[in-house]
Enzyme design. Sequence first.
Site, PDB file in Angstrom:
ATOM      1  CG  ASN A  75      -0.272  -0.002   2.397  1.00 37.06           C
ATOM      2  OD1 ASN A  75       0.955  -0.444   2.639  1.00 37.06           O
ATOM      3  ND2 ASN A  75      -1.057   0.201   3.466  1.00 37.06           N
TER       4      ASN A  75
ATOM      5  CB  CYS B 149      -2.013  -0.210   8.667  1.00 38.09           C
ATOM      6  SG  CYS B 149      -0.560   0.878   8.517  1.00 38.09           S
TER       7      CYS B 149
ATOM      8  CD  GLU C 191       7.988   0.703  10.781  1.00 33.86           C
ATOM      9  OE1 GLU C 191       7.042   0.707  10.259  1.00 33.86           O
ATOM     10  OE2 GLU C 191       9.193   0.015  10.205  1.00 33.86           O
TER      11      GLU C 191
HETATM   12  C1  UN1 Z   1       0.400   1.922   6.156  1.00 34.43           C
HETATM   13  O1  UN1 Z   1      -1.011   2.294   6.010  1.00 34.43           O
HETATM   14  O2  UN1 Z   1       0.875   1.042   6.671  1.00 34.43           O
HETATM   15  O3  UN1 Z   1      -0.242   7.879   8.018  1.00 34.43           O
HETATM   16  C2  UN1 Z   1       1.273   3.377   6.577  1.00 34.43           C
HETATM   17  C3  UN1 Z   1      -0.259   7.380   7.226  1.00 34.43           C
HETATM   18  C4  UN1 Z   1       0.737   7.126   6.279  1.00 34.43           C
HETATM   19  C5  UN1 Z   1       1.382   6.092   6.310  1.00 34.43           C
HETATM   20  C6  UN1 Z   1       0.498   4.682   6.588  1.00 34.43           C
HETATM   21  N1  UN1 Z   1       1.912   8.319   6.312  1.00 34.43           N
HETATM   22  O4  UN1 Z   1      -1.541   7.031   6.639  1.00 34.43           O
END
Ligand code: UN1
Length: 496
Positions: A152, A284, A464
């Site tokens: 993604n 996510c 992270e």
């Molecule tokens: C993810 O979906 O694994 O904050 C990371 C956010 C993005 C990163 C998502 N900068 O939605």
Amino acid sequence: MPTTFQNFTAGAWSDAASNERFEDRNPADTKDLIGTFPKSDAADVDRAVRAAQKGFAVWSTTPAPIRGQVLQRVGELLVDRKEAIASAMTREMGKVLVETRGDVQEAIDTAFYAATEGRRLFGRVVPSELRSKWAMAFRRPIGVAGIITPFNFPLAVPTWKIFPALLSGNAVVWKPSEDVPHTANLLVEVLLEAGVPPEAIQLVHGMGETAGKVLVEHPGIALVSFTGSTATGSKIGETCGRLHKRLSLEMGGKNAMIVLDDADLELALDGVLWGAFGTTGQRCTATSRLILQSGVHDRFLKMVADRAEALRLGPGLDPDTQVGPLIHEASRDKVESYVAIGKKEGASLALGGTRPNGQALSSGWFYRPTIFAGVRAGSRLEQEEIFGPVLSVVKVTDLDEAIRVNNDVVYGLSSAIYTRDVNRAFRAIESLDNGITYVNAPTIGAEAHLPFGGVKQTGNGHREGGWAVYDFYTETKTVYVDYSGKLQRAQIDTEV
Ligand code: UN1
């Protein structure tokens, strides 16, 4: 013309030992074949890990500020190639161009942060309890990192791992998602051009159950970082636990946006549309639950459904498109199965719930933005990660109930609250069980220089991003230097 792409192992572009390949197709138009990639197995992973061990010997002894300069060049090359990489990424995984540009920008930000970290990587010098003795702790690189990444964020998420791993002096073996191998090749080209020693970065394409699994199990891999499903993360966790490997997991989410009666509804409307349907819901951090206080419930639900209905579905390369396709057939099947579950559980479909009509989108994995209202807290629709454009609306009476509903899931990545009341905002900040909370902003949009990660089954305690990730990629060594010229016993020869 589809291209025959390769792995990058042991300093050279190469095919899999078995010569097997898999296809990479455009999810907005499956007739568009981007290329084929090596389907690697144990032999290829082993070759990569052995080479990376040599790479580690060279790279770990390169001074950190010099490693930082290489990361600086990585960032500069990404700036130069931003547009080209963004369009390749959109063709490969479907999200709209403004989002893939953002994805590249996140990689650029991460590179420049890493570059400056080369002149920090702080340790500590602290007072000793004894005279003529120094006590300090500094960071050492660990070894070869096995990096496994999802589709993604084909560039940003790998760079969250690979850049701090490299800056810290580790070597990397990377197994990207089989859905986005092309973006991986583009990144490795940049790393090599910027001056990462060819043996410090290894790229092995293939499937999770074969290449990914062998990578995690390989005795030459000292640490593993994985972003993906909670189910796969559990398997990796078992293996790493058994083999005593350092592991960072970033997994599922069931993120909620809470909208209270006093919220600015126009602001919340823009937020929920972006949070729920950006990246076609495949983040996510996506907003998959909308928790509405009863006073605004009916009005806000209608506002969201009306605006979501007007979102333009289409190929991400088309500048008018607002929502692209899902990544593949299995992903759309999963979304459809949850729509069936929602109906069976008695939730009412307020929008979508079908594939789009017409020929234009029939050769891609498109699905209409979908909203369920009257979703019961505790139902499967409300509890399980769908990873698609499906928003579940739950009605609550007050902030306490909203917090309970937010917290009563196994995941804990991000949450959002819309309110104008500072007291309620702070109560929420304190009580929401998530790694990230947004106030008056949607559940997505993490910035590269802050810690990123979740609580409960979203992760395993690591973060992270920003400064926090450097704790994962370095080992702390403690040093005592006693220059008193005599034996001084800690806790015994102290002066009081
Ligand atoms: C993810 O979906 O694994 O904050 C990371 C956010 C993005 C990163 C998502 N900068 O939605």
